[in-house]
Design a protein around this motif. Sequence first.
Motif, short mmCIF file in Angstrom:
data_model
loop_
_atom_site.label_atom_id
_atom_site.label_comp_id
_atom_site.label_asym_id
_atom_site.label_seq_id
_atom_site.Cartn_x
_atom_site.Cartn_y
_atom_site.Cartn_z
N ALA A 1 -6.55 -8.32 4.71
CA ALA A 1 -6.96 -7.57 4.51
C ALA A 1 -6.36 -5.88 3.94
O ALA A 1 -7.28 -5.13 4.28
N LYS A 2 -5.18 -6.12 3.72
CA LYS A 2 -4.96 -4.65 3.65
C LYS A 2 -4.85 -4.35 1.68
O LYS A 2 -5.05 -4.99 1.14
N ASP A 3 -5.54 -2.96 1.37
CA ASP A 3 -5.99 -2.89 0.59
C ASP A 3 -5.09 -1.90 -0.54
O ASP A 3 -4.35 -0.98 -0.44
N GLY A 4 -3.72 -3.11 -0.68
CA GLY A 4 -2.93 -2.69 -1.75
C GLY A 4 -2.66 -3.10 -2.88
O GLY A 4 -4.16 -3.89 -4.18
N GLN B 1 14.60 6.26 0.54
CA GLN B 1 13.42 7.00 1.94
C GLN B 1 12.62 6.27 1.26
O GLN B 1 12.13 6.45 1.12
N LYS B 2 12.43 5.05 2.35
CA LYS B 2 10.89 4.45 1.60
C LYS B 2 9.47 5.09 2.12
O LYS B 2 9.92 6.92 3.51
N SER B 3 9.06 5.25 2.18
CA SER B 3 7.42 6.07 1.87
C SER B 3 6.43 5.50 3.16
O SER B 3 6.54 4.37 3.28
N TRP B 4 5.50 6.60 3.37
CA TRP B 4 5.43 6.20 4.73
C TRP B 4 3.42 7.03 4.31
O TRP B 4 2.54 6.30 4.73
N ASP B 5 3.49 6.81 3.18
CA ASP B 5 2.08 7.46 2.43
C ASP B 5 1.94 6.35 1.64
O ASP B 5 2.03 5.95 0.77
N LYS B 6 0.38 5.98 1.75
CA LYS B 6 -0.49 6.10 0.37
C LYS B 6 0.28 6.08 -0.91
O LYS B 6 -0.34 7.02 -1.01
N ILE B 7 0.15 4.88 -1.59
CA ILE B 7 0.30 5.55 -3.38
C ILE B 7 -0.19 4.51 -4.10
O ILE B 7 -1.11 3.78 -3.82
N THR B 8 -0.62 5.21 -5.22
CA THR B 8 -1.60 4.35 -6.44
C THR B 8 -0.58 3.53 -7.12
O THR B 8 0.74 3.53 -7.27
N LEU B 9 -1.30 2.28 -8.42
CA LEU B 9 -0.86 1.82 -9.25
C LEU B 9 -0.01 2.60 -9.99
O LEU B 9 1.17 2.27 -9.91
N ALA C 1 0.86 -1.25 -0.05
CA ALA C 1 0.13 -0.14 -0.15
C ALA C 1 0.78 1.04 -0.27
O ALA C 1 0.62 2.25 -0.32
N LYS C 2 1.95 1.61 0.93
CA LYS C 2 2.69 2.80 0.96
C LYS C 2 4.36 2.43 -0.27
O LYS C 2 5.02 3.40 0.60
N ASN C 3 4.42 1.44 -0.45
CA ASN C 3 5.72 1.64 -1.31
C ASN C 3 5.76 0.74 -3.02
O ASN C 3 4.54 -0.21 -3.04
N PRO C 4 6.62 0.41 -3.54
CA PRO C 4 6.60 0.14 -5.02
C PRO C 4 6.78 -1.19 -4.76
O PRO C 4 7.66 -1.79 -3.86
N TYR C 5 6.82 -2.27 -5.62
CA TYR C 5 7.39 -3.57 -5.90
C TYR C 5 8.97 -2.35 -6.15
O TYR C 5 9.04 -1.68 -7.05
N ILE C 6 9.37 -3.92 -5.79
CA ILE C 6 11.27 -3.53 -6.80
C ILE C 6 11.56 -4.86 -7.57
O ILE C 6 12.63 -5.24 -8.15
N PHE C 7 10.54 -6.05 -7.39
CA PHE C 7 11.59 -7.22 -7.96
C PHE C 7 11.41 -7.21 -9.74
O PHE C 7 12.72 -7.82 -10.11
N PRO C 8 10.64 -6.43 -10.29
CA PRO C 8 11.44 -5.74 -11.21
C PRO C 8 12.91 -5.28 -12.15
O PRO C 8 13.46 -6.25 -12.33
N LEU C 9 12.69 -4.55 -10.84
CA LEU C 9 14.04 -4.36 -11.21
C LEU C 9 15.25 -5.56 -10.72
O LEU C 9 16.91 -5.01 -10.92
#
Length: 297
Positions: free
Chosen positions: A119-122, A246-254, A89-97
């Motif tokens: 239960a997470k809306d991620g 610096q990882k994010s603590w805010d919700k991000i979009t797709l 919900a708060k950070n991008p995925y990294i597996f493609p990189l």
Amino acid sequence: MDFFKYIHAVGTGPKGNRDLSFEESKDMMQQVLDQSVPSEQIAAFLLGWRLKPETTEEFRGALAACDEQTQKENVPNSIELGYPFDGKAKNPYIFPLVARMLEKTDLNLVIMGDEKQPAKDGITIKNICENISLHKNIKYFDRKNYLNKLHNLTNTRNKLGLRSGFNTIEKLPKVANSSYAITGVFHKPYVKKYVEIFSDKYERFALIQGNEGTPELFSKGRLWIAKGDDVEEIIIDPKYYGIHYQKSWDKITLQDSLNQLNNPSDEYLKLAQLNAAVYLFIAQKYDSIEEAFEALN
């Protein structure tokens, strides 16, 4: 067995509850996968099972039932990455990189996805894989194809809206017969349980304090390597490798997640290099994470 007996075993309170045997748990899971009982009974069992709570033997029995239904495909030289199916919900995925960093090695990444589970809306693995070009060393398995019966329980699970025992057992289906696997874990007490459930299925099994419960390291954390009954603990600090992401603590979009994958910062690429080094170490390609990290430069 009558499914109501399983509900009674987990739903009558501390004095009346009892643990299911391996065979009972396997039978329970077979009935759930077949949906031979009403969805209300399935939801009631999942809630009671979670509150009881679940045992290692019960997890192993349920996993055995899933394993018999799973359509598998061999992917040689692969490591299975056990992601949660409720997304990030708060950070991008990294597996493609990470796959990009591994292109010159012979290690393949195996990932699994499905529609979002509670239960997470991620943002899910499936969301990413449907919206980005994957490197050839990533093998994505959609659960709709490899375990359709569990996929078909998505609606029931989302109506329940809570985490259940399924959130644990679904992470590592060994769909590609990988020799190596890693999954994320939030709390150290769960390490022993995950090792007891999964470690004997792989040549080498690992857990990591990954970002949002994923097998992706974004900040200082612990890596656990199972060696039989023993578990080795390793501290990994990105700053040791000169990484200051610096990882994010805010919700991000797709779209935010996709943008960071398509236009990664230098720090994000270095973080991908570190994760790639961790996977190479788990897959026994190098004797240490440091050696693998240097080899990827």
